[in-house]
Design an enzyme around this catalytic site. Structure first.
Site, PDB file in Angstrom:
ATOM      1  N   ARG A   1       0.808  -1.221   0.000  1.00 41.30           N
ATOM      2  CA  ARG A   1       0.000   0.000   0.000  1.00 41.30           C
ATOM      3  C   ARG A   1       0.839   1.268   0.000  1.00 41.30           C
ATOM      4  O   ARG A   1       0.578   2.194  -0.762  1.00 41.30           O
ATOM      5  CB  ARG A   1      -0.940   0.026   1.222  1.00 41.30           C
ATOM      6  CG  ARG A   1      -2.207  -0.778   1.056  1.00 41.30           C
ATOM      7  CD  ARG A   1      -2.689  -1.302   2.401  1.00 41.30           C
ATOM      8  NE  ARG A   1      -1.672  -2.161   2.997  1.00 41.30           N
ATOM      9  CZ  ARG A   1      -1.494  -3.440   2.658  1.00 41.30           C
ATOM     10  NH1 ARG A   1      -2.281  -3.996   1.774  1.00 41.30           N
ATOM     11  NH2 ARG A   1      -0.534  -4.155   3.204  1.00 41.30           N
ATOM     12  N   THR A   2       1.847   1.330   0.866  1.00 35.52           N
ATOM     13  CA  THR A   2       2.593   2.582   0.993  1.00 35.52           C
ATOM     14  C   THR A   2       3.339   2.898  -0.294  1.00 35.52           C
ATOM     15  O   THR A   2       3.234   4.007  -0.827  1.00 35.52           O
ATOM     16  CB  THR A   2       3.576   2.507   2.182  1.00 35.52           C
ATOM     17  OG1 THR A   2       2.847   2.217   3.372  1.00 35.52           O
ATOM     18  CG2 THR A   2       4.303   3.829   2.359  1.00 35.52           C
TER      19      THR A   2
ATOM     20  N   LYS B   1      26.287  -4.370  -1.992  1.00 35.26           N
ATOM     21  CA  LYS B   1      27.737  -4.321  -2.200  1.00 35.26           C
ATOM     22  C   LYS B   1      28.459  -3.631  -1.055  1.00 35.26           C
ATOM     23  O   LYS B   1      29.676  -3.476  -1.088  1.00 35.26           O
ATOM     24  CB  LYS B   1      28.041  -3.584  -3.504  1.00 35.26           C
ATOM     25  CG  LYS B   1      27.398  -4.188  -4.739  1.00 35.26           C
ATOM     26  CD  LYS B   1      27.664  -3.297  -5.955  1.00 35.26           C
ATOM     27  CE  LYS B   1      26.929  -3.812  -7.174  1.00 35.26           C
ATOM     28  NZ  LYS B   1      27.106  -2.889  -8.327  1.00 35.26           N
TER      29      LYS B   1
ATOM     30  N   ARG C   1      11.595   3.512   2.909  1.00 35.64           N
ATOM     31  CA  ARG C   1      11.284   2.597   4.016  1.00 35.64           C
ATOM     32  C   ARG C   1      12.546   1.805   4.317  1.00 35.64           C
ATOM     33  O   ARG C   1      13.247   1.367   3.414  1.00 35.64           O
ATOM     34  CB  ARG C   1      10.138   1.640   3.660  1.00 35.64           C
ATOM     35  CG  ARG C   1       9.933   0.556   4.702  1.00 35.64           C
ATOM     36  CD  ARG C   1       8.672  -0.238   4.479  1.00 35.64           C
ATOM     37  NE  ARG C   1       7.497   0.582   4.748  1.00 35.64           N
ATOM     38  CZ  ARG C   1       6.250   0.106   4.752  1.00 35.64           C
ATOM     39  NH1 ARG C   1       6.023  -1.163   4.473  1.00 35.64           N
ATOM     40  NH2 ARG C   1       5.240   0.905   5.002  1.00 35.64           N
TER      41      ARG C   1
ATOM     42  N   HIS D   1       5.835   5.557  11.454  1.00 33.80           N
ATOM     43  CA  HIS D   1       5.256   5.512  10.108  1.00 33.80           C
ATOM     44  C   HIS D   1       4.332   6.729  10.002  1.00 33.80           C
ATOM     45  O   HIS D   1       3.112   6.600  10.022  1.00 33.80           O
ATOM     46  CB  HIS D   1       4.477   4.204   9.925  1.00 33.80           C
ATOM     47  CG  HIS D   1       4.147   3.873   8.501  1.00 33.80           C
ATOM     48  ND1 HIS D   1       4.256   4.781   7.465  1.00 33.80           N
ATOM     49  CD2 HIS D   1       3.674   2.722   7.929  1.00 33.80           C
ATOM     50  CE1 HIS D   1       3.885   4.194   6.328  1.00 33.80           C
ATOM     51  NE2 HIS D   1       3.532   2.956   6.582  1.00 33.80           N
TER      52      HIS D   1
END
Length: 307
Positions: free
Chosen positions: A56-57, A86, A107, A135
Site C-alpha cells: 500500500r505505501t 555491495k 522505508r 510511520h
C-alpha cells in the site's frame, strides 16, 4: 498551500494547523483524482527506496505522483537490488539518489534511518516506515480517515489493539493524536508487546488520557474507533515469543455485536487473521476506505514537500 514541509520524518513534527491544512488539501486531491488527475508536477521525479516490503505505501505514493503528473523511479527491494548489497552506506546511496530526483520516499528496517537519510539529502525525504520506529504518513491517513468517517477527531475514544511494541503505525498515531482535545486511548495488547514506555511518557507530557487493558470486549463497547493491528512476526527474536502474542485479540462477528453502531474499525493493513473476513461486510469496517484515503493524503503530502 501556505507553507511547505521539507522532510517528513516523524509524527511529532506536525502541529494542529499543519494537519488541518494537509487534510483540506487531501479533500481537494479527491476532486483532482475524480477529474482525471493533474499535470502540476510534470517535470518532477519521485524516487521510492524501499529496503523493506510494502504494498500500500509504495504503490499509493507511486500512484499519487503519477496522478499529479510526475514520474517515478526506484526499487521495491533496495536491500537486494541496490548497491547496499555491495556494502554502500545509506548516506552514500541518499547522496546519489538526491541527484536523480526531487523527492525520496524511503522505508528501512532500522529505527532512525529516515533521519540519517535526511541529514545528507539535498531533496525532501519522506519516512515510509523505519523498522519498529515510526510511520508518520500512515498516521496522517489514519487521522484523515477518522475525520472523514466520524466528522471529528477531538473527543474520540480510540482502542489500539495488537502488537503495540513493534507497531510503528500505533506509535505515530499516538503522537499525532496529542494535537487534539479530549482524546482517550485504550491500549489492548498481549503482555510481551505492550505499548512502549516512551510513547506513554509523551502522552502524559501532552496531557492525553490513556489506559492499558486486556479486555477487548469491554474496551470495544465504548470506542469510537477500533484500531486493529497485526502481530508482526518478522520483528520477534523467537517463534516462542511470537506465539505468546499471536491470536489473542481478533475482531469477529461476536465483537461486532458489542460495538457501537456509529463506531468504525480501522487497520493499517496487511491483516494476518486478526480481522475475520466476514467483518468486511459490516458498514463500520472502514479499513479499505482507509487504504484508499492513503492516495489522497500522499498526493497532498507530495504537493506540500515540493512546493
Amino acid at each position: 498551500m501556505s507553507h511547505s514541509l521539507y522532510h517528513v520524518l516523524g509524527a511529532k513534527q506536525f502541529d494542529r494547523p499543519t494537519l488541518d491544512e494537509l487534510f483540506a488539501a487531501s479533500g481537494e486531491m479527491e476532486r483532482v483524482v475524480a477529474e482525471g488527475g493533474s499535470n502540476r508536477f510534470a517535470n518532477k521525479i519521485l524516487t521510492t527506496l524501499f529496503f523493506e516490503a510494502s504494498t500500500r505505501t509504495r504503490l499509493s505514493f507511486e500512484a499519487a505522483m503519477h496522478r499529479l503528473g510526475g514520474r517515478v523511479i526506484g526499487t521495491e527491494n533496495a536491500a537486494q537490488f541496490s548497491s547496499a548489497i555491495k556494502g554502500e552506506t545509506l548516506e552514500d546511496t541518499i547522496r546519489i539518489v538526491s541527484g536523480y530526483s526531487d523527492l525520496i520516499v524511503m522505508r528501512h528496517t532500522e529505527i532512525g534511518a529516515a533521519r540519517q537519510a535526511a541529514s545528507v539529502a539535498s531533496v525532501p525525504v519522506i519516512n515510509a516506515g523505519d523498522g519498529a520506529g515510526e510511520h508518520p504518513t500512515q498516521a496522517l491517513l489514519d487521522l484523515y480517515s477518522i475525520r472523514k468517517e466520524l466528522g471529528r477527531i477531538d473527543g474520540i475514544r480510540i482502542a489500539m489493539i495488537g502488537d503495540l511494541a513493534n507497531g510503528r503505525t500505533v506509535h505515530s498515531l499516538s503522537y499525532m493524536l496529542a494535537n487534539y482535545k479530549n482524546v482517550h486511548i485504550d491500549f489492548v495488547a498481549p503482555d510481551n508487546v505492550r505499548i512502549p514506555i516512551d510513547v506513554k511518557r509523551y502522552l502524559v507530557e501532552k496531557g492525553v488520557s490513556y489506559e492499558e487493558s486486556t479486555d477487548l470486549t469491554a474496551v470495544a463497547a465504548t470506542a469510537d474507533v477500533v484500531y486493529q493491528t497485526r502481530i508482526q512476526k518478522e520483528r520477534f527474536l523467537s517463534l516462542e515469543e511470537y506465539e505468546k502474542a499471536s491470536g489473542k485479540y481478533t475482531i469477529d462477528e461476536a465483537l461486532l455485536d458489542v460495538l457501537r453502531p456509529d463506531s468504525i474499525i480501522l487497520h493499517p493493513l496487511p491483516r494476518a487473521g486478526e480481522i475475520e473476513p466476514s467483518v468486511d461486510r459490516d458498514p463500520r469496517a472502514a479499513y479499505f476506505r482507509q487504504a484508499q484515503n492513503g492516495l489522497y493524503l500522499r498526493m497532498a503530502l507530495i504537493e506540500k514537500c515540493l512546493l
